[in-house]
Structures are given as C-alpha cells and as structure tokens.
Design a protein around this motif. Structure first.
Motif, mmCIF file in Angstrom:
data_model
loop_
_atom_site.group_PDB
_atom_site.id
_atom_site.type_symbol
_atom_site.label_atom_id
_atom_site.label_comp_id
_atom_site.label_asym_id
_atom_site.label_seq_id
_atom_site.Cartn_x
_atom_site.Cartn_y
_atom_site.Cartn_z
ATOM 1 N N THR A 101 0.867 -1.176 0.000
ATOM 2 C CA THR A 101 0.000 0.000 0.000
ATOM 3 C C THR A 101 0.900 1.221 0.000
ATOM 4 O OG1 THR A 101 -1.681 -1.219 1.194
ATOM 5 C CG2 THR A 101 -1.866 1.181 1.218
ATOM 6 N N TYR A 102 0.572 2.170 -0.854
ATOM 7 C CA TYR A 102 1.400 3.368 -1.026
ATOM 8 C C TYR A 102 0.593 4.637 -0.815
ATOM 9 C CZ TYR A 102 4.616 0.250 -3.549
ATOM 10 O OH TYR A 102 5.461 -0.769 -3.897
ATOM 11 N N ALA A 103 1.276 5.654 -0.328
ATOM 12 C CA ALA A 103 0.758 7.019 -0.390
ATOM 13 C C ALA A 103 1.357 7.583 -1.672
ATOM 14 C CB ALA A 103 1.220 7.822 0.813
ATOM 15 N N VAL A 104 0.498 8.047 -2.584
ATOM 16 C CA VAL A 104 0.987 8.554 -3.869
ATOM 17 C C VAL A 104 0.895 10.072 -3.882
ATOM 18 C CG1 VAL A 104 0.744 8.486 -6.374
ATOM 19 C CG2 VAL A 104 0.165 6.461 -4.994
ATOM 20 N N PHE A 105 2.045 10.704 -4.063
ATOM 21 C CA PHE A 105 2.126 12.163 -4.156
ATOM 22 C C PHE A 105 2.281 12.527 -5.626
ATOM 23 C CE2 PHE A 105 3.363 11.089 0.081
ATOM 24 C CZ PHE A 105 2.958 12.158 0.876
ATOM 25 N N THR A 106 1.385 13.334 -6.156
ATOM 26 C CA THR A 106 1.495 13.783 -7.539
ATOM 27 C C THR A 106 2.053 15.202 -7.511
ATOM 28 O OG1 THR A 106 -0.367 12.391 -8.167
ATOM 29 C CG2 THR A 106 0.226 14.169 -9.692
ATOM 30 N N THR A 107 3.155 15.398 -8.201
ATOM 31 C CA THR A 107 3.788 16.712 -8.201
ATOM 32 C C THR A 107 2.912 17.709 -8.960
ATOM 33 O OG1 THR A 107 4.955 16.423 -10.303
ATOM 34 C CG2 THR A 107 6.070 15.609 -8.318
ATOM 35 N N ARG A 108 3.231 18.996 -8.781
ATOM 36 C CA ARG A 108 2.612 19.989 -9.662
ATOM 37 C C ARG A 108 3.272 19.845 -11.026
ATOM 38 N NH1 ARG A 108 6.139 24.374 -10.679
ATOM 39 N NH2 ARG A 108 7.879 24.465 -9.212
ATOM 40 N N LYS A 109 2.724 20.520 -12.049
ATOM 41 C CA LYS A 109 3.387 20.519 -13.357
ATOM 42 C C LYS A 109 4.481 21.568 -13.329
ATOM 43 C CE LYS A 109 0.489 18.780 -16.839
ATOM 44 N NZ LYS A 109 -0.399 18.935 -17.956
ATOM 45 N N GLY A 110 5.643 21.217 -13.851
ATOM 46 C CA GLY A 110 6.738 22.173 -13.875
ATOM 47 C C GLY A 110 8.016 21.499 -14.321
ATOM 48 N N PRO A 111 9.156 22.206 -14.200
ATOM 49 C CA PRO A 111 10.452 21.624 -14.585
ATOM 50 C C PRO A 111 10.800 20.451 -13.666
ATOM 51 C CG PRO A 111 10.605 24.012 -14.263
ATOM 52 C CD PRO A 111 9.267 23.592 -13.751
ATOM 53 N N LEU A 112 11.186 19.334 -14.267
ATOM 54 C CA LEU A 112 11.505 18.122 -13.496
ATOM 55 C C LEU A 112 12.459 18.405 -12.350
ATOM 56 C CD1 LEU A 112 11.950 15.163 -15.991
ATOM 57 C CD2 LEU A 112 10.381 15.309 -14.050
ATOM 58 N N ASP A 137 10.303 2.658 -2.292
ATOM 59 C CA ASP A 137 9.526 3.806 -2.768
ATOM 60 C C ASP A 137 9.941 4.029 -4.215
ATOM 61 O OD1 ASP A 137 8.583 4.271 -0.094
ATOM 62 O OD2 ASP A 137 10.485 5.257 0.349
ATOM 63 N N PHE A 138 9.091 4.670 -4.997
ATOM 64 C CA PHE A 138 9.514 4.924 -6.374
ATOM 65 C C PHE A 138 8.818 6.132 -6.989
ATOM 66 C CE2 PHE A 138 6.082 1.811 -6.620
ATOM 67 C CZ PHE A 138 5.284 2.252 -7.661
ATOM 68 N N GLU A 139 9.517 6.693 -7.985
ATOM 69 C CA GLU A 139 8.981 7.783 -8.796
ATOM 70 C C GLU A 139 8.615 7.196 -10.143
ATOM 71 O OE1 GLU A 139 12.266 10.760 -6.735
ATOM 72 O OE2 GLU A 139 12.478 10.199 -8.851
ATOM 73 N N LEU A 140 7.414 7.513 -10.605
ATOM 74 C CA LEU A 140 6.947 6.984 -11.885
ATOM 75 C C LEU A 140 6.982 8.095 -12.927
ATOM 76 C CD1 LEU A 140 5.614 4.735 -13.581
ATOM 77 C CD2 LEU A 140 3.413 5.555 -12.756
ATOM 78 N N TYR A 141 7.818 7.901 -13.939
ATOM 79 C CA TYR A 141 7.936 8.854 -15.050
ATOM 80 C C TYR A 141 7.212 8.251 -16.246
ATOM 81 C CZ TYR A 141 11.593 10.889 -12.154
ATOM 82 O OH TYR A 141 12.281 11.473 -11.117
ATOM 83 N N ASP A 142 6.154 8.910 -16.726
ATOM 84 C CA ASP A 142 5.406 8.368 -17.855
ATOM 85 C C ASP A 142 5.237 9.448 -18.922
ATOM 86 O OD1 ASP A 142 3.470 10.035 -16.759
ATOM 87 O OD2 ASP A 142 2.325 8.398 -15.866
ATOM 88 N N PRO A 148 10.344 17.809 -20.282
ATOM 89 C CA PRO A 148 10.944 17.948 -18.947
ATOM 90 C C PRO A 148 10.724 19.317 -18.305
ATOM 91 C CG PRO A 148 12.641 17.804 -20.647
ATOM 92 C CD PRO A 148 11.333 17.583 -21.337
ATOM 93 N N ASN A 149 10.320 20.307 -19.104
ATOM 94 C CA ASN A 149 10.077 21.641 -18.535
ATOM 95 C C ASN A 149 8.642 21.823 -18.057
ATOM 96 O OD1 ASN A 149 12.740 22.565 -19.019
ATOM 97 N ND2 ASN A 149 12.211 22.642 -21.188
ATOM 98 N N ASP A 150 7.771 20.897 -18.422
ATOM 99 C CA ASP A 150 6.366 20.977 -18.000
ATOM 100 C C ASP A 150 5.896 19.564 -17.682
ATOM 101 O OD1 ASP A 150 3.874 22.105 -17.439
ATOM 102 O OD2 ASP A 150 3.141 21.723 -19.473
ATOM 103 N N ALA A 151 6.523 18.974 -16.665
ATOM 104 C CA ALA A 151 6.316 17.559 -16.356
ATOM 105 C C ALA A 151 5.501 17.392 -15.086
ATOM 106 C CB ALA A 151 7.666 16.873 -16.202
ATOM 107 N N GLN A 152 4.965 16.179 -14.936
ATOM 108 C CA GLN A 152 4.265 15.814 -13.699
ATOM 109 C C GLN A 152 4.610 14.365 -13.395
ATOM 110 O OE1 GLN A 152 -0.088 16.052 -13.797
ATOM 111 N NE2 GLN A 152 0.001 17.013 -11.781
ATOM 112 N N VAL A 153 4.908 14.088 -12.115
ATOM 113 C CA VAL A 153 5.399 12.774 -11.701
ATOM 114 C C VAL A 153 4.606 12.294 -10.499
ATOM 115 C CG1 VAL A 153 7.446 11.558 -10.780
ATOM 116 C CG2 VAL A 153 7.735 13.336 -12.519
ATOM 117 N N ASP A 154 4.378 10.982 -10.421
ATOM 118 C CA ASP A 154 3.785 10.377 -9.222
ATOM 119 C C ASP A 154 4.919 9.758 -8.406
ATOM 120 O OD1 ASP A 154 1.160 10.994 -9.933
ATOM 121 O OD2 ASP A 154 0.919 9.126 -11.051
ATOM 122 N N ILE A 155 4.927 10.060 -7.111
ATOM 123 C CA ILE A 155 5.922 9.473 -6.213
ATOM 124 C C ILE A 155 5.184 8.552 -5.241
ATOM 125 C CG2 ILE A 155 7.759 9.891 -4.540
ATOM 126 C CD1 ILE A 155 8.236 12.605 -5.829
#
Length: 160
Positions: A101-112, A137-142, A148-155
């Motif tokens: 079970t994970y807590a998933v943090f979604t970043t804002r959109k922006g530079p990686l 733990d992991f970061e998911l890049y999709d 990369p200047n307007d990205a969003q990642v799930d951690i």
C-alpha cells in the motif's frame, strides 16, 4: 501548500535497471550521484538494453534497501517495469517489488529538476506524522514527463 497523497494498493511487480548506493546527505551536496546516474541512463540508452519490458512509456526511479530511514544509505535504481527478470544484463540490477500500500504524491506541473525536490520536501514533512515502511519507494515517469520543462510525476511511498 502541501500535497495530500492518494492511498493505493499495488500488486507486486519487477523492474530491471542501473543502481547506485547513496544517501540524502550526499544528494543535497554538490556531490550528488543521482544526476550522473540519469545522464548515464540516457547517454548509454539503458532502456534499449533492458529485456522483457512491460511498458514502452514508463521509467521508474526506485529507492530500496534502506539502511534505516531518510538519513541512511539506500539503493537508487533507474529502470523500467518488466514482465520477467530472467535474462537481466550483467551490469544491471533486477528488483522484485512486493505488493504494498502506497501514499501517492502527484507533483505539480513544472520543470523536473524543481518538482521532484519540492515534492520530496513535502514527503519528508508528511512522513514525520505517518508510517513510512522504508521498504521500496519509487517515482513513476510516464508520458506526462516527455516535456521535462512541464512535467508531472507520481511518487509512491510505501506504507507500514
């Protein structure tokens, strides 16, 4: 404002990638190893050397083998999800991530470079009051990170 995580349960999965051992103290100094590892990953086109890829669009950065908590050493692996870890190339690491079970943090959109560091600051604050497992733990890049200047990642942060 702090991001509120979503709680999800994920089945076990496997990845193959390249690994280093580091810690947050090193990464916050000018001697950080992680940026060099990303350079190696792209320059050597590691993705193309990984057999049995389960996806064409996802790259995963995993934090595993925690020595203790966020102050200790950990293994940092950049790779991709795979259908099987048989035939793992000699210079790479195969990982099996158990169901969790994970807590998933979604970043804002922006530079990686900004959004990852910023979201980890939130996670460290959050983890003072929550039960982090310090397993994997992991970061998911999709496809959301293709620019990369307007990205969003799930951690994904493993919970106890």
């Amino acid at each position: 404002m702090m991001i509120q995580p979503t709680i999800v349960t994920k089945k076990a999965f496997q990845t193959i990638g390249i690994s280093i051992i580091t810690n947050n103290e090193i990464e916050m100094s000018s001697n950080g190893k992680i940026p060099h590892q990303w350079n190696q990953y792209f320059q050597e086109q590691i993705t193309n050397q990984i057999p049995n890829k389960a996806t064409q669009t996802e790259t995963i950065a995993l934090y595993s083998n925690y020595e203790s908590d966020e102050t200790g050493n950990y293994t940092y692996t950049i790779g991709v999800p795979v259908s099987t870890i048989s035939n793992t190339p000699k210079n790479m690491t195969a990982l099996t991530i158990p169901a969790a079970t994970y807590a998933v943090f979604t970043t804002r959109k922006g530079p990686l470079s900004e959004i990852i560091a910023e979201t980890w600051q939130d996670i460290w604050k959050w983890s003072k009051e929550n039960n982090r497992a310090f397993t994997t733990d992991f970061e998911l890049y999709d496809e959301r990170t293709f620019n990369p200047n307007d990205a969003q990642v799930d951690i994904y942060i493993a919970l106890v």
